[in-house]
Design an enzyme around this catalytic site. Structure first.
Site, PDB file in Angstrom:
ATOM      1  N   LYS A   1       0.815  -1.221   0.000  1.00  0.00           N
ATOM      2  CA  LYS A   1       0.000   0.000   0.000  1.00  0.00           C
ATOM      3  C   LYS A   1       0.847   1.270   0.000  1.00  0.00           C
ATOM      4  O   LYS A   1       0.432   2.302  -0.504  1.00  0.00           O
ATOM      5  CB  LYS A   1      -0.958   0.002   1.191  1.00  0.00           C
ATOM      6  CG  LYS A   1      -1.949  -1.169   1.210  1.00  0.00           C
ATOM      7  CD  LYS A   1      -3.071  -1.011   0.212  1.00  0.00           C
ATOM      8  CE  LYS A   1      -4.068  -2.161   0.278  1.00  0.00           C
ATOM      9  NZ  LYS A   1      -5.116  -2.095  -0.749  1.00  0.00           N
TER      10      LYS A   1
ATOM     11  N   GLU B   1      -9.899   5.564   3.160  1.00  0.00           N
ATOM     12  CA  GLU B   1     -10.683   4.469   3.710  1.00  0.00           C
ATOM     13  C   GLU B   1      -9.708   3.330   3.956  1.00  0.00           C
ATOM     14  O   GLU B   1      -8.662   3.256   3.312  1.00  0.00           O
ATOM     15  CB  GLU B   1     -11.774   4.013   2.710  1.00  0.00           C
ATOM     16  CG  GLU B   1     -11.298   3.036   1.621  1.00  0.00           C
ATOM     17  CD  GLU B   1     -10.270   3.621   0.663  1.00  0.00           C
ATOM     18  OE1 GLU B   1     -10.261   4.846   0.457  1.00  0.00           O
ATOM     19  OE2 GLU B   1      -9.452   2.830   0.103  1.00  0.00           O
TER      20      GLU B   1
ATOM     21  N   SER C   1       1.921  -9.684  -0.741  1.00  0.00           N
ATOM     22  CA  SER C   1       1.476  -8.289  -0.615  1.00  0.00           C
ATOM     23  C   SER C   1       1.697  -7.671   0.764  1.00  0.00           C
ATOM     24  O   SER C   1       1.841  -6.462   0.872  1.00  0.00           O
ATOM     25  CB  SER C   1       0.005  -8.173  -1.004  1.00  0.00           C
ATOM     26  OG  SER C   1      -0.796  -9.018  -0.197  1.00  0.00           O
TER      27      SER C   1
HETATM   28  C1  PLP Z   1      -1.578  -7.098   2.743  1.00  0.00           C
HETATM   29  C2  PLP Z   1      -2.732  -6.810   1.853  1.00  0.00           C
HETATM   30  N1  PLP Z   1      -2.848  -7.512   0.702  1.00  0.00           N
HETATM   31  C3  PLP Z   1      -3.883  -7.297  -0.143  1.00  0.00           C
HETATM   32  C4  PLP Z   1      -4.875  -6.375   0.147  1.00  0.00           C
HETATM   33  C5  PLP Z   1      -6.011  -6.212  -0.817  1.00  0.00           C
HETATM   34  O1  PLP Z   1      -5.979  -5.004  -1.515  1.00  0.00           O
HETATM   35  P1  PLP Z   1      -5.651  -4.967  -3.062  1.00  0.00           P
HETATM   36  O2  PLP Z   1      -6.519  -5.985  -3.727  1.00  0.00           O
HETATM   37  O3  PLP Z   1      -5.987  -3.585  -3.465  1.00  0.00           O
HETATM   38  O4  PLP Z   1      -4.205  -5.289  -3.237  1.00  0.00           O
HETATM   39  C6  PLP Z   1      -4.788  -5.619   1.335  1.00  0.00           C
HETATM   40  C7  PLP Z   1      -5.819  -4.625   1.660  1.00  0.00           C
HETATM   41  O5  PLP Z   1      -5.851  -4.036   2.684  1.00  0.00           O
HETATM   42  C8  PLP Z   1      -3.690  -5.855   2.202  1.00  0.00           C
HETATM   43  O6  PLP Z   1      -3.564  -5.178   3.349  1.00  0.00           O
END
Ligand code: PLP
Length: 399
Positions: free
Chosen positions: A89, A111, A384
């Protein structure tokens, strides 16, 4: 690829479904964004913060024990969990806060679901000295308590949202309401490739660094023994709004031999109402200013979503994913809450890396993929985020 088109559409998906008062603001934002990305000084500053502050490039790590366990897959992890604040993020919030400064805004709002986008926004607000307010569903405030404390410590105000299902969708409703009221001094930092145009484009651009780096690392670092000199066979990422997945996928769009797989949350099951599988189970509809796939009732009302992972608990998805699905460029699959918990355990015990509950959806899907492929395949998984934020809620589940 020249999508989205001038009106912000990816095929039939995207656009700007917003009140009149926001139209001019979105046009203005698009102009500022388009001139900024062409401006070398903006790019230089963006790259500087990605490198020196966030910790890019992140490594592309060969998960040897996991690969051995899966037998048919050689798994590379794109380590976004190693970034400052613990998830992908931060890439996007750095980009957007620099735009906010360029537009001379004094206040940012966001948000958040899992709290990772909220923490990343609070972080860049502290870094740049802007006032920051984060909207978060009351249910998420409880299940991601660690991140609430982090945001407060960083000097942001966290407003729990008690309407609707008290999760990410409701937080976004409130943020939009705030924005409409305070447009003059406020910049809305959206956390995924969702929302009205130009947000899906902007967030994709700021997150595309994930795939560009991964592609370069995979293809060109062939001299480093185990890295490959060709393209990967598969890309796998979890999909909430879809920003980490699109961030990874974008650089490979034209590489037809690379299969892309987005993993949505099946929650308690696809045959229940308790899931967040907007692509797999949704209809074409409008949510938060753009047309995409959404979970809705027969009368067109948005249905509450469910996922054990707060960051996937959203009844919509970014329009570009709906487009990728429609044209068959990516495949979208699902993983249940229960499977995701075993994904957390699997990566923790195989590699010594505790993934976020969101990320664990992508991890555990590898077991299914491994059973389905012929021969030996290479896969890049977007790791992620890290799992510290989930320790409070997972304690009971891992006994
Ligand atoms: C670690 C992590 N992975 C994935 C996501 C999902 O978001 P996005 O699909 O936008 O990557 C989030 C959302 O808060 C997250 O914190």
């Amino acid at each position: 690829m020249s999508l989205p088109n001038k009106k912000g559409y990816f095929g039939e998906f995207g656009g700007k479904y917003v009140p009149e008062t926001l139209m001019a603001l979105l046009d203005d934002l698009e102009k500022v964004f388009r001139s900024a990305v062409k401006d070398r000084s903006f790019q230089k500053e963006f790259q500087y913060y990605l490198r020196e502050y966030a910790g890019r490039p992140t490594s592309l790590y060969l998960a040897e024990r996991l690969s051995k366990h899966l037998k048919t897959l050689k798994v590379y992890l794109k380590r976004e969990d190693l970034l400052h604040t613990g998830a992908h993020k931060i890439n996007n919030t750095i980009g957007q806060v620099l735009l906010a400064k360029r537009m001379k805004k004094t206040r940012v709002i966001a948000e958040t679901g899992a709290g990772q986008h909220g923490v990343a926004t609070a972080t860049v607000a502290a870094l740049t000295g802007l006032e920051c307010v984060v909207y978060m569903g009351a249910e998420d405030v409880e299940r991601q308590a660690l991140n609430v404390d982090r945001m407060k410590l960083l000097g942001s105000k966290v407003i729990p949202v008690t309407s609707g299902s008290q999760t990410l969708k409701d937080a976004m409703n409130e943020a939009i309401r705030d924005w409409v009221t305070n447009v003059r001094n406020t910049f809305y930092i959206i956390g995924s490739v969702a929302g009205p145009h130009p947000y899906p484009l902007m967030v994709r651009e700021f997150q595309a660094v994930i795939g560009r780096e991964a592609r370069r690392q995979f293809v060109h670092f062939g001299h480093k023994v185990h890295k490959e000199k060709r393209l990967p066979d598969y890309l796998v990422a979890c999909v909430g709004g879809g920003s980490n997945a699109m961030g990874l996928f974008h650089a490979f769009f034209n590489d037809r031999e690379v299969h892309m797989i987005g993993v949505e949350a099946a929650g308690l099951g696809l045959n229940t109402d308790q899931n967040s599988a907007s692509l797999k189970k949704g209809e074409v509809g409008v949510l938060h200013g753009s047309k995409s796939r959404v979970l809705e009732t027969k009368d067109g009302q948005i249905k509450p979503a469910h996922s054990i992972a707060a960051g996937l608990d959203y009844p919509g998805v970014g329009p570009e994913h709906a487009y990728y699905q429609k044209i068959g460029r990516a495949q979208y699959v699902t993983v249940t809450d229960k499977e995701a918990i075993s994904g957390v355990k699997l990566l923790s015990r195989m590699e010594g890396i505790i993934p976020a509950m969101e990320t664990a959806h992508a991890i555990i899907y590898l077991e299914k993929l491994a059973r389905g492929v012929k021969g030996q395949k290479n896969v890049i998984v977007c790791l992620s985020g890290r799992g510290d934020k989930d320790m409070g809620s997972i304690k009971e589940l891992i006994k």
